[in-house]
Motif scaffolding. Structure first.
Motif, PDB file in Angstrom:
ATOM      1  N   UNK A 276       0.773  -1.064   0.083  1.00  0.00           N
ATOM      2  CA  UNK A 276      -0.083  -0.005  -0.062  1.00  0.00           C
ATOM      3  C   UNK A 276       0.832   1.392  -0.111  1.00  0.00           C
ATOM      4  N   UNK A 277       0.465   2.189  -0.907  1.00  0.00           N
ATOM      5  CA  UNK A 277       1.275   3.550  -0.900  1.00  0.00           C
ATOM      6  C   UNK A 277       1.348   4.256   0.357  1.00  0.00           C
ATOM      7  N   UNK A 278      -0.166   4.256   1.344  1.00  0.00           N
ATOM      8  CA  UNK A 278      -0.044   5.049   2.469  1.00  0.00           C
ATOM      9  C   UNK A 278      -0.947   4.042   3.205  1.00  0.00           C
ATOM     10  N   UNK A 279      -0.664   4.205   4.599  1.00  0.00           N
ATOM     11  CA  UNK A 279      -1.829   3.545   5.592  1.00  0.00           C
ATOM     12  C   UNK A 279      -2.068   4.368   6.843  1.00  0.00           C
ATOM     13  N   UNK A 280      -3.049   4.536   7.103  1.00  0.00           N
ATOM     14  CA  UNK A 280      -3.598   5.230   8.350  1.00  0.00           C
ATOM     15  C   UNK A 280      -4.402   4.224   9.173  1.00  0.00           C
ATOM     16  N   UNK A 281      -4.178   4.419  10.559  1.00  0.00           N
ATOM     17  CA  UNK A 281      -4.718   3.615  11.412  1.00  0.00           C
ATOM     18  C   UNK A 281      -5.621   4.420  12.374  1.00  0.00           C
ATOM     19  N   UNK A 282      -6.904   3.950  12.323  1.00  0.00           N
ATOM     20  CA  UNK A 282      -8.249   4.666  13.258  1.00  0.00           C
ATOM     21  C   UNK A 282      -8.100   4.019  14.652  1.00  0.00           C
ATOM     22  N   UNK A 283      -7.874   4.420  15.680  1.00  0.00           N
ATOM     23  CA  UNK A 283      -7.913   3.654  17.012  1.00  0.00           C
ATOM     24  C   UNK A 283      -8.461   4.461  18.013  1.00  0.00           C
ATOM     25  N   UNK A 284      -8.694   3.834  19.148  1.00  0.00           N
ATOM     26  CA  UNK A 284      -9.199   4.504  20.430  1.00  0.00           C
ATOM     27  C   UNK A 284      -7.910   5.417  21.055  1.00  0.00           C
ATOM     28  N   UNK A 285      -7.990   6.568  21.578  1.00  0.00           N
ATOM     29  CA  UNK A 285      -6.904   7.430  22.274  1.00  0.00           C
ATOM     30  C   UNK A 285      -5.777   6.632  22.947  1.00  0.00           C
ATOM     31  N   UNK A 286      -6.046   5.438  23.622  1.00  0.00           N
ATOM     32  CA  UNK A 286      -5.287   4.664  24.294  1.00  0.00           C
ATOM     33  C   UNK A 286      -4.091   4.380  23.632  1.00  0.00           C
ATOM     34  N   UNK A 287      -4.287   4.055  22.232  1.00  0.00           N
ATOM     35  CA  UNK A 287      -3.422   3.225  21.435  1.00  0.00           C
ATOM     36  C   UNK A 287      -2.553   4.307  20.614  1.00  0.00           C
ATOM     37  N   UNK A 288      -2.926   5.585  20.853  1.00  0.00           N
ATOM     38  CA  UNK A 288      -1.856   6.603  20.161  1.00  0.00           C
ATOM     39  C   UNK A 288      -0.486   6.422  20.064  1.00  0.00           C
ATOM     40  N   UNK A 289       0.086   6.602  21.338  1.00  0.00           N
ATOM     41  CA  UNK A 289       1.385   6.563  21.570  1.00  0.00           C
ATOM     42  C   UNK A 289       2.046   5.227  21.212  1.00  0.00           C
ATOM     43  N   UNK A 290       1.396   4.044  21.347  1.00  0.00           N
ATOM     44  CA  UNK A 290       2.043   2.883  21.140  1.00  0.00           C
ATOM     45  C   UNK A 290       2.084   2.504  19.734  1.00  0.00           C
ATOM     46  N   UNK A 291       0.926   2.923  18.932  1.00  0.00           N
ATOM     47  CA  UNK A 291       1.046   2.894  17.335  1.00  0.00           C
ATOM     48  C   UNK A 291       2.053   3.923  16.647  1.00  0.00           C
ATOM     49  N   UNK A 292       2.489   5.049  17.160  1.00  0.00           N
ATOM     50  CA  UNK A 292       3.132   5.939  16.831  1.00  0.00           C
ATOM     51  C   UNK A 292       4.519   5.352  16.753  1.00  0.00           C
ATOM     52  N   UNK A 293       4.957   4.790  18.055  1.00  0.00           N
ATOM     53  CA  UNK A 293       6.266   4.243  18.522  1.00  0.00           C
ATOM     54  C   UNK A 293       6.707   2.802  17.781  1.00  0.00           C
ATOM     55  N   UNK A 294       5.344   2.170  17.864  1.00  0.00           N
ATOM     56  CA  UNK A 294       5.775   0.835  17.185  1.00  0.00           C
ATOM     57  C   UNK A 294       5.923   0.716  15.773  1.00  0.00           C
ATOM     58  N   UNK A 295       5.067   1.765  14.840  1.00  0.00           N
ATOM     59  CA  UNK A 295       5.050   1.694  13.505  1.00  0.00           C
ATOM     60  C   UNK A 295       4.954   3.208  13.014  1.00  0.00           C
ATOM     61  N   UNK A 296       5.984   3.893  13.067  1.00  0.00           N
ATOM     62  CA  UNK A 296       6.208   5.261  12.635  1.00  0.00           C
ATOM     63  C   UNK A 296       5.774   5.689  11.143  1.00  0.00           C
ATOM     64  N   UNK A 297       5.672   4.605  10.475  1.00  0.00           N
ATOM     65  CA  UNK A 297       5.199   4.970   8.845  1.00  0.00           C
ATOM     66  C   UNK A 297       3.984   5.057   8.783  1.00  0.00           C
ATOM     67  N   UNK A 298       2.990   4.559   9.749  1.00  0.00           N
ATOM     68  CA  UNK A 298       1.742   4.997   9.755  1.00  0.00           C
ATOM     69  C   UNK A 298       1.161   6.265  10.227  1.00  0.00           C
TER      70      UNK A 298
END
Length: 512
Positions: A276-298
């Motif tokens: 995929x060219x771009x990926x966006x993740x739509x999640x609850x607030x509690x996951x923001x830091x986790x996702x940004x840290x674990x997968x910076x490309x998203x």
């Protein structure tokens, strides 16, 4: 590879004899000779007792052709006729007479358990009792013979299909089926080799080419196709030199809840790794830091709720949406999904709790866009379809469901099957290492990422299931089954793509 039904095989036999101007006996000679060639190549004259159990139909005739060639080549052959009926096929009788011309040791007629021969574990058994035409219950004494064969622990080779196994039905009594170590199947493997209820009856299989009419084989449409490297290679869409990310779509992964943000991380990573060219993740607030840290490309969009998805609002225009991984079934989440479906026109891939929500609120199924992909694990599938009696009943229910709702359904398993309308796509990649938490999330992401790039949903699903399994096949070379985890499958996706173009290694030729 096409998986021909028994009716299609019979039609192919008939057309072959007509178009090639040969008799059915000639075609039987071809079949038996091919089995002999296969065995002789591997045995090279080794003198071990070979016990050939022949029925009295055409499968038994194949066994008699094989026996004749083995005898002529000096092998130690013992022939037994399983006399389960007074009727004999014409070609069986012809080859029974031919056997008499090559040996003084006539076949032994078996009428009951008293006639069973002694078999040692180091011997070889060839099962040529029943073929694909079996349409009657197996007699009790024949069941005893099959158990006698199994208990011997001798290597057992079945001709075309293990005797007692039907092509379109699960056996009611597994004692009435030969348990084969290897099956040599004519023209194509049988669908029953890939279903959980019936795959156990042959450990390995191989297709033998007996020269059926090529035009018939190429032009006949089958209910099921077997998917391997050659099939998916034709699906692959190469990239141009001046490609850019905007050409490969924008995947949106909607999911996650408190404690299950990892599912979104896996699906999002898999979507990007699939291309995929771009990926966006739509999640609850509690996951923001986790996702940004674990997968910076998203890129990340958060719901206003801290722990769950309570509404679905975004200002991007995704190419495809993967929904459901780790999302839970909170009432607010279910309501948000319903509201979203009422206006959504974007392609969907739905997994996990997304499917559980559909099972709880079946009216939402009618809101799914055409060709939505559903990837349930077995229990989720049961909630969606209802209970089934056996694998054939499950496939029938899946086909009915797919046609009724115009969706693509993945039946996960050792040979995952993609169901679309009346068509089945049976996957050949994958291994027991995939029986681990998160591997389904990765599959959701892979399929989503392929649709994002422009693959139509059906091709993306068939291709994605294969890549998912192939990646795991490559990964176990480093990790083994027990230590494989879902993120390893993502790590080896690139290797799975590269494997599509890898030529098989040529054996080293020794200089003479």
């Amino acid at each position: 590879m096409k998986l021909f039904s028994k009716e299609q095989i019979y039609e192919g036999d008939k057309l072959t004899t007509e178009r090639q101007n040969i008799s059915s006996t000639d075609l039987m000679e071809r079949a038996g000779t091919q089995i002999f060639n296969w065995m002789h190549l591997r045995m090279q004259g080794v003198q071990v007792p070979i016990h050939i159990f022949c029925g009295i139909g055409n499968n038994g005739g194949d066994g008699l052709v094989l026996a004749r060639h083995l005898i002529l080549d000096g092998y130690n052959v013992h022939i037994y006729i399983v006399n389960y009926s007074d009727k004999r096929s014409k070609d069986f009788l012809i080859n029974y007479e031919r056997i008499k011309n090559v040996t003084k040791k006539w076949p032994l007629l078996l009428n009951d358990a008293e006639d069973f021969p002694d078999i040692n574990p180091d011997d070889i058994i060839v099962d040529a009792v029943f073929g694909i035409g079996l349409n009657r219950p197996v007699a009790d004494w024949v069941k005893s013979l099959f158990q006698h064969i199994k208990i011997s622990k001798a290597f057992t080779l079945s001709i075309d299909i293990p005797s007692g196994l039907r092509t379109d039905k699960v056996p009611s009594d597994e004692h009435g089926v030969v348990w084969a170590g290897y099956t040599l199947s004519f023209a194509s493997p049988k669908l029953v080799f890939f279903l959980p209820d019936t795959a156990k009856f042959t450990e390995h299989w191989e297709v033998l080419d007996i020269g059926l009419d090529r035009d018939y084989l190429y032009t006949t449409t089958t209910e099921a196709d077997l998917i391997g490297k050659s099939e998916v290679l034709s699906m692959y869409m190469p990239r141009e030199t001046f490609s850019h990310k905007g050409q490969f779509g924008h995947s949106l992964i909607i999911g996650g809840s408190y404690g299950k943000i990892g599912a979104v991380v896996l699906a999002s990573k898999a979507a990007l790794s699939a291309g995929a060219g771009l990926v966006t993740s739509y999640i609850p607030k509690c996951g923001y830091t986790v996702l940004q840290a674990a997968f910076p490309e998203a890129m990340v969009i958060t719901d206003d709720h801290e722990k769950i998805i309570s509404e679905i609002r975004f200002d991007i225009q995704p190419t495809v949406i993967g929904f459901g991984v780790g999302i839970g079934t909170d009432d607010k989440t279910m309501a948000a999904f319903e509201t979203f479906l009422k206006t959504n026109k974007t392609s969907l891939v739905i997994d996990a709790d997304g499917i559980n929500i559909l099972s709880k609120k079946t009216e939402l199924i009618e809101l799914l866009p055409k060709d939505t992909v559903l990837t349930p694990h077995p229990k989720e599938l049961e909630r969606l379809l209802g209970p089934w009696k056996n694998d054939f009943d499950k496939l029938e229910k899946a086909k009915v469901f797919s046609k009724a709702h115009n969706v693509i359904l993945v039946i996960k398993g050792a040979n995952s099957i993609t169901v679309y309308q009346d068509k089945l796509y049976v996957n050949t990649s994958g291994n027991p290492g995939l029986a681990t938490g998160g591997s389904g999330d990765v599959l959701t992401g892979i399929i989503t990422g392929l649709i994002s790039q422009g693959y139509n949903p059906l091709i993306a699903t068939v291709f994605g299931v294969y890549l998912h399994g192939k990646s795991a096949d490559i990964a176990i070379e480093d990790y083994g089954y027990q230590s494989l985890i879902a993120s390893h499958v993502i790590d080896y996706l690139g290797a799975a793509y590269l494997d599509l173009f890898k030529q098989p290694e040529q054996p080293i030729q020794e200089n003479k």
